[in-house]
Design a protein around this motif. Sequence first.
Motif, PDB file in Angstrom:
ATOM      1  N   GLU A 178      -6.139 -24.857   8.876  1.00  0.00           N
ATOM      2  CA  GLU A 178      -7.032 -24.595  10.009  1.00  0.00           C
ATOM      3  C   GLU A 178      -7.526 -23.157   9.965  1.00  0.00           C
ATOM      4  N   GLU A 183     -13.867 -32.666  -1.281  1.00  0.00           N
ATOM      5  CA  GLU A 183     -13.360 -32.771   0.087  1.00  0.00           C
ATOM      6  C   GLU A 183     -14.476 -32.594   1.107  1.00  0.00           C
ATOM      7  N   LEU A 211     -12.766 -25.998   3.850  1.00  0.00           N
ATOM      8  CA  LEU A 211     -12.257 -26.264   5.188  1.00  0.00           C
ATOM      9  C   LEU A 211     -13.159 -25.634   6.241  1.00  0.00           C
ATOM     10  N   ARG A 263     -16.344 -27.602   6.608  1.00  0.00           N
ATOM     11  CA  ARG A 263     -16.116 -28.847   7.344  1.00  0.00           C
ATOM     12  C   ARG A 263     -15.973 -28.568   8.834  1.00  0.00           C
ATOM     13  N   GLN A 264     -15.216 -27.534   9.188  1.00  0.00           N
ATOM     14  CA  GLN A 264     -15.039 -27.210  10.605  1.00  0.00           C
ATOM     15  C   GLN A 264     -16.354 -26.781  11.263  1.00  0.00           C
TER      16      GLN A 264
END
Length: 300
Positions: free
Chosen positions: A161, A269, A211, A214-215
Amino acid sequence: MLIVAALGGNALLRRGEPMTAENQRGNVKRAASVLAALIDQGHSLVITHGNGPQVGLLALQSAVSPDGAFPLDVLGAESAGMIGYMIEQELANLASQRLYATLLTQVKLDPRDPAFDRPTKPIGPIYDEATARRLADERGWAIAPDGDKWRRVVPSPRPLEILEVSVISYLVAHDVVVICTGGGGIPVIARDDGSMVGVEAVIDKDLASSLLARQLGADMLLMLTDVDAVYIGYGTPDARALRRVGPTELSGLDFPAGSMGPKISAAIEFVEAIGNPSAIGRLEDAVEIVKGRQGTWFEP
């Protein structure tokens, strides 16, 4: 469109190049000119970057301090501030009409991640094998081959995160070019009471960038390095560049964990989670990569 642009460590400091402030500044200036061209094309940018050589150098300098060495999370924050400052300044010198912000970024990890027991992430300078083994004995390092040389390796757990993503989203919504998640972000874990504490690790920059993209719900993840595309059989007479691939087309193929492997994982991903394209290619080709004319595109 909103692009998360990840600058590889080799795009900021070329292999074998002395780690001087002048070389760092010159390479950042070169990268900034490319990023400014993307801004001029009308894209919104969130810029991430590697820090392997820089954090390793800071660790060496810290190790000789009579007051004791600083931990890797603190050194990671220091290197992210140093590189982010240079990127922000050089971009502002080229495109002063835009707003820029460098943000130190904490990235949450799983304290039970087995990567803590298997150091794989290379940091710092390159050495011949004899020197690397001597330093490993003297300083308690883990070391591993890096091409025909050797480097120190440290744990590299998977990022879970991006803690400052709401701040990054706010800045992007207000048309600020954000430089963040430097070196994969500052590695932290949650204590039992929910508070955060830094840990000894260096997070893979490409996985953290994926990540983050994506967030943020980015339109594209763009990973810029020193090779023009992903190759099948790289370094052999039968090498073949890949131009457009789907997420499953590379399954079963082996790519080096220390270079192209994490980039491909990060690209896949992002595509599978968001359904938007990701791309890998050479820094100098960034504008043409975004147009689909260079690099390797990963598409749904």
